[in-house]
Design an enzyme around this catalytic site. Structure first.
Site, PDB file in Angstrom:
ATOM      1  N   CYS B 157       1.191  -1.460  -0.401  1.00  0.00           N
ATOM      2  CA  CYS B 157       0.038   0.483  -0.109  1.00  0.00           C
ATOM      3  C   CYS B 157       0.585   1.750   0.099  1.00  0.00           C
ATOM      4  O   CYS B 157       0.216   2.561   0.127  1.00  0.00           O
ATOM      5  CB  CYS B 157      -1.338   0.074   1.336  1.00  0.00           C
ATOM      6  N   GLU B 307      -3.193   4.310  13.172  1.00  0.00           N
ATOM      7  CA  GLU B 307      -3.009   5.084  12.854  1.00  0.00           C
ATOM      8  C   GLU B 307      -2.837   6.710  14.034  1.00  0.00           C
ATOM      9  O   GLU B 307      -1.859   7.693  14.080  1.00  0.00           O
ATOM     10  CB  GLU B 307      -3.493   5.674  11.246  1.00  0.00           C
ATOM     11  N   LYS B 326     -10.015   7.792   1.238  1.00  0.00           N
ATOM     12  CA  LYS B 326     -10.288   6.601   1.296  1.00  0.00           C
ATOM     13  C   LYS B 326     -11.535   6.680   1.343  1.00  0.00           C
ATOM     14  O   LYS B 326     -12.175   5.790   0.219  1.00  0.00           O
ATOM     15  CB  LYS B 326      -8.755   5.438   1.557  1.00  0.00           C
ATOM     16  N   HIS B 331      -9.423   2.534  -1.874  1.00  0.00           N
ATOM     17  CA  HIS B 331      -7.856   1.691  -1.972  1.00  0.00           C
ATOM     18  C   HIS B 331      -7.451   1.595  -2.564  1.00  0.00           C
ATOM     19  O   HIS B 331      -7.519   0.603  -2.882  1.00  0.00           O
ATOM     20  CB  HIS B 331      -7.708   0.402  -0.166  1.00  0.00           C
ATOM     21  N   PHE B 390       1.228  -3.509   3.900  1.00  0.00           N
ATOM     22  CA  PHE B 390       1.403  -4.724   4.735  1.00  0.00           C
ATOM     23  C   PHE B 390       2.892  -4.522   4.722  1.00  0.00           C
ATOM     24  O   PHE B 390       3.328  -4.507   3.314  1.00  0.00           O
ATOM     25  CB  PHE B 390       0.530  -5.876   3.634  1.00  0.00           C
TER      26      PHE B 390
END
Lengths: 98, 404
Positions: B157, B307, B326, B331, B390
């Site tokens: 990502c 976050e 998003k 995403h 990830f």
């Protein structure tokens, strides 16, 4: 059943591969001069296999220079082994669930 | 150390296929998320995605369309926009390409396996070059005759954020005068959707309004909504841009890249905070000069809290407004970094903060100012964009208003 005009099919698919009209495809010049580079030529053979329901072994086209040569090779392949449906089972079984 | 500036932008996204439409969609908080067609979803739950109504036939004749995976097609259009916007002209052989992607040629890969297992083991001769991860980068370079340094970056990502950051460093340290940086992904395929659903990571369609399915930071958030798209920007060394009379959009001021080293899919606030601090440290900006943070904000239960924790840790008692776009575009995976950085640049240039949409039910565990639901006018001088992939791959970009 219509007689297969192999040369015409070859011409039409070559035109589609390079995005040109059929009348601009000269069957007596090299594939390269038609705008078919080596990768394009392989894709073009793949499309011919799909259209004519045959397999074209790489060795069979090793000496092919022009589309006319190619059509002659394809006619020979069809005469030797008429078109068949693809095999029902894949050559490699999908991975078994673990 | 020379400064690095942004001189051109391009985007093909669920919020628009030009920068102008992208800006207006953000301003209007218009969601680009829709139901996935049944041709891609044979499961029992309705699924959603950020799809781009992109018609390749509008850009290329049929025989050229067949030569590129959809991800490459989106990439080529975004790249062309950025180069045109930057007014590069014919002087372009010095320009490099640093491109990010998570999946590469996803649809082509899937089609290859379909042919292999179900069509007698046949393979298209172009299977390799359609599927390979670097197809977009290579084709951008070839089509646009760009001969500078070239790199394909895949960090899930954070891929395109890392690509932009590495391009920034290459220019700063003298390895290139200019680099076209960005990313692309077109991962909306039948098998991919199943794979993500199997992880229980993606949101099923909101039963009332599919376009509202992505709800970052909200109490009723249900997970990721996948998307497709591409974005590009031209980065140049400042003196190079000035010498050719380029319009300078913003300055790229910092890039932080740090690993969590915790878990392959679960994010961790410490690594995220470290990346944010690294970006700030490089830029020389104080945290209180950041006017807006475009969050990674994927709408997962764990990620949004992680976050939030990281942002509070870095910014202390008065964090800036934070939003996850998003919520509107989904995403975009390998294109998330660039498209969200573009959203942050939009905030800087156009004077409004894009909102976190669909935030009707606040979560007590997520208690920052997320600019809920409505875009907010704001005059700001510096923005931050977070991308956390990830594998614990954290990339943070900082941009600021350019002043000569």
């Amino acid at each position: 059943m219509d007689t297969l005009d192999t040369l015409q099919v070859v011409r039409e698919l070559a035109a589609a591969q390079v995005g040109a009209t059929v009348d601009t495809i000269d069957v007596d010049v090299t594939a390269d001069s038609l705008g078919l580079d080596s990768l394009d030529f392989l894709e073009f053979l793949f499309a011919l296999e799909d259209k004519l329901k045959i397999r074209i072994p790489h060795e069979a086209v090793a000496t092919v220079k022009t589309l006319r040569d190619l059509a002659a090779v394809i006619d020979g392949l069809i005469a030797a082994a008429p078109p068949v449906a693809p095999p029902a089972a894949p050559p490699v079984a999908p991975p078994a669930a673990s | 150390m020379p400064r690095v500036v942004v001189t051109g932008l391009g985007v093909v996204s669920p919020l628009g296929q030009t920068i102008d439409v992208f800006v207006e969609s953000l301003r209007a908080a218009r969601s680009g998320i829709t139901l996935v067609p049944s041709s891609l979803n044979s499961g029992e739950h309705a699924l959603v995605a950020g799809l781009v109504p992109f018609d390749p036939a509008k850009h290329w004749p049929a025989h050229r369309v067949a030569q590129h995976d959809r991800a490459t097609q989106l990439a080529l259009v975004a790249a062309a926009q950025a180069l045109a916007h930057a007014n590069v002209g014919d002087t372009r052989s010095h320009i490099g390409v640093y491109w990010g992607t998570g999946f590469g040629g996803a649809a082509s890969i899937e089609e290859s396996y379909r042919l292999f297992y179900l069509d007698g083991g046949r393979m298209r001769p172009t299977s390799v070059v359609l599927a390979m991860s670097n197809a977009a980068a290579g084709n951008i370079s070839i089509v646009n005759r760009l001969r500078g340094p070239i790199l394909n970056v895949s960090t899930a990502c954070s891929s395109s954020a890392s690509a932009i950051g590495e391009a920034f460093r290459a220019i700063k340290h003298g390895y290139a005068d200019a680099i076209l940086a960005g990313g692309s992904d077109a991962p909306i395929t039948g098998a991919n959707l199943r794979a993500w659903d199997a992880m229980q990571a993606i949101a099923h369609a909101d039963p009332v309004d599919a376009s509202r399915s992505c709800k970052p930071f909200a109490l009723d958030r249900k997970g990721i909504v996948l998307g497709e798209g591409a974005g590009a920007l031209l980065l140049e060394r400042e003196d190079h841009a000035i010498a050719r009379g380029a319009r300078i959009i913003a300055e790229l001021a910092g890039y932080g890249n740090r690993a969590d080293a915790v878990h392959i899919s679960r994010p961790d606030p410490e690594g995220q905070a470290a990346a944010m601090r690294a970006a700030l440290g490089e830029s020389g900006l104080e945290s209180d000069s950041i006017g807006y943070v475009n969050a990674h904000g994927t709408a997962t239960q764990v990620g949004d809290v992680a976050e939030t924790t990281a942002i509070k840790d870095v910014f202390g008692s008065v964090p800036p407004p934070v939003s996850s776009t998003k919520s509107l575009h989904g995403h975009l995976m390998g294109a998330a970094g660039i498209v969200e950085f573009l959203a942050a640049l939009v905030a800087l240039e156009h004077g409004f903060l894009p909102p976190t949409a669909h935030l009707d039910l606040p979560d007590p565990a997520c208690d920052l100012d997320y600019v809920p639901n409505v875009a907010r006018a704001a005059s700001i001088d510096a923005v931050m964009s977070n991308s956390f992939g990830f594998g614990g791959m954290n990339a943070v970009l900082l941009a600021r208003r350019y002043a000569a």
